[in-house]
Write an enzyme that holds these catalytic residues in place. Structure first.
Site, PDB file in Angstrom:
ATOM      1  N   ASP A  96       0.749  -1.255   0.258  1.00 40.82           N
ATOM      2  CA  ASP A  96      -0.042   0.114  -0.111  1.00 40.82           C
ATOM      3  C   ASP A  96       0.786   1.274  -0.002  1.00 40.82           C
ATOM      4  O   ASP A  96       1.678   1.488   1.141  1.00 40.82           O
ATOM      5  CB  ASP A  96      -0.629  -0.199   1.364  1.00 40.82           C
ATOM      6  CG  ASP A  96      -1.985   0.818   1.390  1.00 40.82           C
ATOM      7  OD1 ASP A  96      -2.068   1.792   0.699  1.00 40.82           O
ATOM      8  OD2 ASP A  96      -3.134   0.414   1.786  1.00 40.82           O
ATOM      9  N   ASP A 197      -2.805   4.927  -2.369  1.00 42.93           N
ATOM     10  CA  ASP A 197      -3.705   5.662  -1.687  1.00 42.93           C
ATOM     11  C   ASP A 197      -4.101   6.815  -2.185  1.00 42.93           C
ATOM     12  O   ASP A 197      -3.343   7.720  -2.858  1.00 42.93           O
ATOM     13  CB  ASP A 197      -2.936   5.719  -0.394  1.00 42.93           C
ATOM     14  CG  ASP A 197      -3.865   6.350   0.832  1.00 42.93           C
ATOM     15  OD1 ASP A 197      -4.613   5.576   1.185  1.00 42.93           O
ATOM     16  OD2 ASP A 197      -3.554   7.380   1.374  1.00 42.93           O
ATOM     17  N   GLU A 248      -6.787   4.046  -5.382  1.00 45.42           N
ATOM     18  CA  GLU A 248      -7.874   4.275  -4.543  1.00 45.42           C
ATOM     19  C   GLU A 248      -8.320   5.771  -4.957  1.00 45.42           C
ATOM     20  O   GLU A 248      -7.425   6.788  -5.055  1.00 45.42           O
ATOM     21  CB  GLU A 248      -7.287   4.506  -2.916  1.00 45.42           C
ATOM     22  CG  GLU A 248      -8.788   4.763  -2.079  1.00 45.42           C
ATOM     23  CD  GLU A 248      -8.457   5.196  -0.970  1.00 45.42           C
ATOM     24  OE1 GLU A 248      -9.359   5.026   0.170  1.00 45.42           O
ATOM     25  OE2 GLU A 248      -7.377   5.618  -0.653  1.00 45.42           O
ATOM     26  N   HIS A 322     -10.505  -1.180   5.480  1.00 40.63           N
ATOM     27  CA  HIS A 322     -10.387  -0.761   6.759  1.00 40.63           C
ATOM     28  C   HIS A 322     -11.042   0.840   7.002  1.00 40.63           C
ATOM     29  O   HIS A 322     -10.607   1.245   8.349  1.00 40.63           O
ATOM     30  CB  HIS A 322      -8.922  -0.790   7.024  1.00 40.63           C
ATOM     31  CG  HIS A 322      -8.220   0.230   6.071  1.00 40.63           C
ATOM     32  ND1 HIS A 322      -8.164   0.209   4.633  1.00 40.63           N
ATOM     33  CD2 HIS A 322      -7.810   1.603   6.279  1.00 40.63           C
ATOM     34  CE1 HIS A 322      -7.665   1.060   4.085  1.00 40.63           C
ATOM     35  NE2 HIS A 322      -7.365   1.813   4.940  1.00 40.63           N
ATOM     36  N   ASP A 323     -11.718   1.225   6.270  1.00 37.38           N
ATOM     37  CA  ASP A 323     -12.312   2.625   6.337  1.00 37.38           C
ATOM     38  C   ASP A 323     -13.718   2.417   6.351  1.00 37.38           C
ATOM     39  O   ASP A 323     -14.602   3.335   6.422  1.00 37.38           O
ATOM     40  CB  ASP A 323     -11.869   3.446   5.100  1.00 37.38           C
ATOM     41  CG  ASP A 323     -10.326   3.928   5.090  1.00 37.38           C
ATOM     42  OD1 ASP A 323      -9.877   3.942   6.095  1.00 37.38           O
ATOM     43  OD2 ASP A 323     -10.070   4.009   3.847  1.00 37.38           O
TER      44      ASP A 323
HETATM   45  C1  NOJ Z   1      -7.098   6.147   2.453  1.00 37.41           C
HETATM   46  C2  NOJ Z   1      -7.046   5.285   3.450  1.00 37.41           C
HETATM   47  O1  NOJ Z   1      -7.617   3.917   2.985  1.00 37.41           O
HETATM   48  C3  NOJ Z   1      -7.134   5.791   4.893  1.00 37.41           C
HETATM   49  O2  NOJ Z   1      -7.376   4.825   5.895  1.00 37.41           O
HETATM   50  C4  NOJ Z   1      -6.471   6.779   5.209  1.00 37.41           C
HETATM   51  O3  NOJ Z   1      -6.731   7.530   6.178  1.00 37.41           O
HETATM   52  C5  NOJ Z   1      -6.385   7.912   4.163  1.00 37.41           C
HETATM   53  N1  NOJ Z   1      -6.262   7.456   2.792  1.00 37.41           N
HETATM   54  C6  NOJ Z   1      -5.190   8.686   4.001  1.00 37.41           C
HETATM   55  O4  NOJ Z   1      -4.093   8.131   3.787  1.00 37.41           O
END
Ligand code: NOJ
Length: 549
Positions: A96, A197, A248, A322-323
């Site tokens: 990642d 990311d 992402e 995870h978000d």
């Molecule tokens: C997306 C990530 O999945 C998240 O967990 C993170 O807080 C933000 N990007 C900032 O890097």
């Protein structure tokens, strides 16, 4: 070469996966220890969220040193061992990479603060407005203004996320070179996949006040984004045809994704987009209590499926990471129809056109947290918004209720391995509490049970490998306006697949208006199906995959 259209990716959030040294914090050795479990599931790749050196203000998405492992997670030897052991089992690693920002501890930022012009230009520093206020009114994704004032410099720096996560200046070619160097370093270690990311935020446009929103239109899918991705591709992962990549994409547009993930665009292999996970928001506002809008969910998923297919671009398909909250709690029924609804959701997503991602614990039907007090939550975003919501006038109880539903910690509680204390995650005190339902929901009770959620996921992963139409077929929505059934048809050469899912607990008769003779049931979450004259009677949360060849 692995065909990513036939592959499934398993996402690991190492700090909550498995702890081998009793410090309450998952580690790389924990991933190695569980490789046989992952192998049993049958997935091809493991995406691991960042384990680089980091002060952990945002659980590792604030990287201090991209070339070294954070001691909390282990050592480079541990990583190399994991890599070797994964390879033995035919599993590839996906790392990642967080390049929109670094940690404020990164030496580049420290040099910038010390006045080194070269490194100042690695970040986005701007003078304030005439009255001394922040350069723009943009909001940080974690709440508050996105600029931080540095008195010694009398300037502000941009942080779209945490104040400890300053944004990098991608318009500086030296930054782009450094980034390529980091990717090549990990390629040399045998890494075969990268997740980037929030990568569609790296090309900022105008630094202006946004009177219509929170500023995102000035930095999302910005003017040079495709150029920068092509350059990154050419200067790093594009040199190895075996590597797969996923970007992402925050608040992106489909048109941009045709480029990001187009078969011939030389940018990325595929994209995550999130519009389908905002169907319980109010517009872009997540911190509200709004029921899931099923019709919206369907429309968004179908639009993206068809649009990406017609433009020869590739999706990553998923319910969670995870978000995100846990899908069975969010879209299913975590009580009475726990198993049925978890399997239905799995069928829906794994039948789609795209590469499916399974987030750790999803294959066990793990649910949202059962936290009842704010101090059980750890996530910086949740804690910030708990305060912000109260500043807006909500009571502590109402603020907590919203956090319980939407917190990223819902997906971050430790994986439940067995019915021992802390679900077998650690022998110490876990950094975040384990869900109390670990005696019912755990891996040990599911791996050998043919009827378990785990075994069902295993079949889905296998079917994608065996059945070409799942991997390669195009997609046609069926009965798109139906208020409770999610159905679609996939076609590849002479093969057809029909996926029918009852999204609710009420039985429903769905008229396919097709002749279903000759179709066989490839998979279902019930042992018997009721299909007559093209009409299917669907039991609560029933899902069926019908196959014709
Ligand atoms: C997306 C990530 O999945 C998240 O967990 C993170 O807080 C933000 N990007 C900032 O890097």
């Amino acid at each position: 070469m692995t065909d990513f259209r036939k592959s499934t990716v398993y996402q690991i959030y190492p700090r909550s996966f498995y702890d081998t040294n009793g410090d309450g914090f998952g580690d790389l050795r924990g991933v190695t220890a569980k490789l046989d479990y992952i192998k049993e599931l049958g997935v091809d790749y493991i995406w691991m969220t960042p384990f680089f050196v980091s002060p952990q203000y945002d659980n590792g998405y604030d990287v201090e040193d991209y070339y070294n492992i954070d001691p909390r997670y282990g050592t480079m030897e541990d990583f190399e061992e994991l890599s070797r052991e994964a390879e033995k089992r035919g599993i590839k690693l996906m790392l990642d990479m967080v390049f929109n920002h670094t940690s404020s501890n990164h030496e580049w930022f420290q040099k910038a603060l010390a006045g080194d012009e070269k490194y100042k230009n690695f970040y986005i520093f701007k003078k304030g407005k005439e009255d001394g206020s922040a350069p723009t009114n943009w909001e940080s994704k974690f709440g508050g203004n996105a600029w931080e004032y540095v008195p010694e410099m009398d300037e502000y720096y941009l942080h779209l996320f945490h104040v400890k996560q300053p944004d990098l200046n991608w318009d500086n070619p030296e930054v782009r070179e450094e980034v390529k160097k980091i990717v090549r370093f990990w390629m040399n270690k045998g890494v075969k996949g990268f997740r980037f990311d929030v990568v569609n935020l790296i090309s900022k446009d105008k630094y202006e006040d946004d009177y219509e929103g929170d500023g995102r239109r000035f930095y999302t899918d910005g003017p040079n984004i495709h150029k920068y991705l092509k350059e990154l591709n050419e200067g790093s992962f594009g040199q190895d045809a075996e590597i797969i990549t996923v970007g992402e994409m925050s608040s992106t547009s489909m048109e941009n994704c045709f480029g990001y993930a187009g078969a011939d665009s030389n940018e990325l292999s595929m994209v995550f987009s999130f519009h389908h996970l905002k169907v319980d928001f109010m517009g872009n506002e997540k911190w509200v209590l709004v029921p899931v809008d099923f019709m919206k969910l369907k429309n968004i998923l179908f639009d993206w499926q068809v649009g990406m297919s017609e433009n020869n671009a590739w999706n990553a398909v998923f319910w969670c990471n995870h978000d995100q909250p846990r899908p069975v709690s969010r879209f299913g029924d975590e009580e009475k129809y726990w198993k049925e609804s978890a399997k239905m959701l799995a069928t829906l997503v794994h039948g789609l056109r795209g590469t499916p991602y399974i987030y750790q614990g999803e294959e066990l039907g793990m649910t949202n947290t059962d936290f009842t007090k704010i101090d059980q939550f750890k996530d910086v975003e949740s804690l910030n918004y708990y305060e912000i919501l109260q500043q807006k006038g909500l009571s502590k109880e109402d603020a907590l209720r919203i956090i319980q539903i939407h917190s990223r910690d819902n997906g971050r509680t430790p994986v439940q391995w067995n019915s021992e204390e802390h679900g077998g995650f650690t022998t110490g005190t876990p950094w975040i509490e384990v869900n109390n339902n670990y005696k019912k929901v755990n891996a040990e009770s599911q791996i050998h049970d043919e009827a378990s959620i785990f075994s069902y996921y295993k079949k889905l992963v296998q079917l994608r490998k065996e059945v070409d139409v799942i991997a390669y077929g195009d997609i046609k929505p069926l009965d798109a306006k139906h208020p409770s059934v999610f159905a679609y048809e996939r076609t590849y050469e002479n093969e057809k697949l029909i996926v029918v899912c009852n999204f609710y607990k009420n039985e429903v008769v769905w008229d396919s208006k097709m002749n279903l003779e000759g179709y066989e049931t490839l998979l279902s979450n019930y042992s018997e199906q009721n299909i007559e004259n093209g009409k299917i009677t669907l039991k609560p949360y029933e899902a069926i995959m019908l196959h014709l060849q």
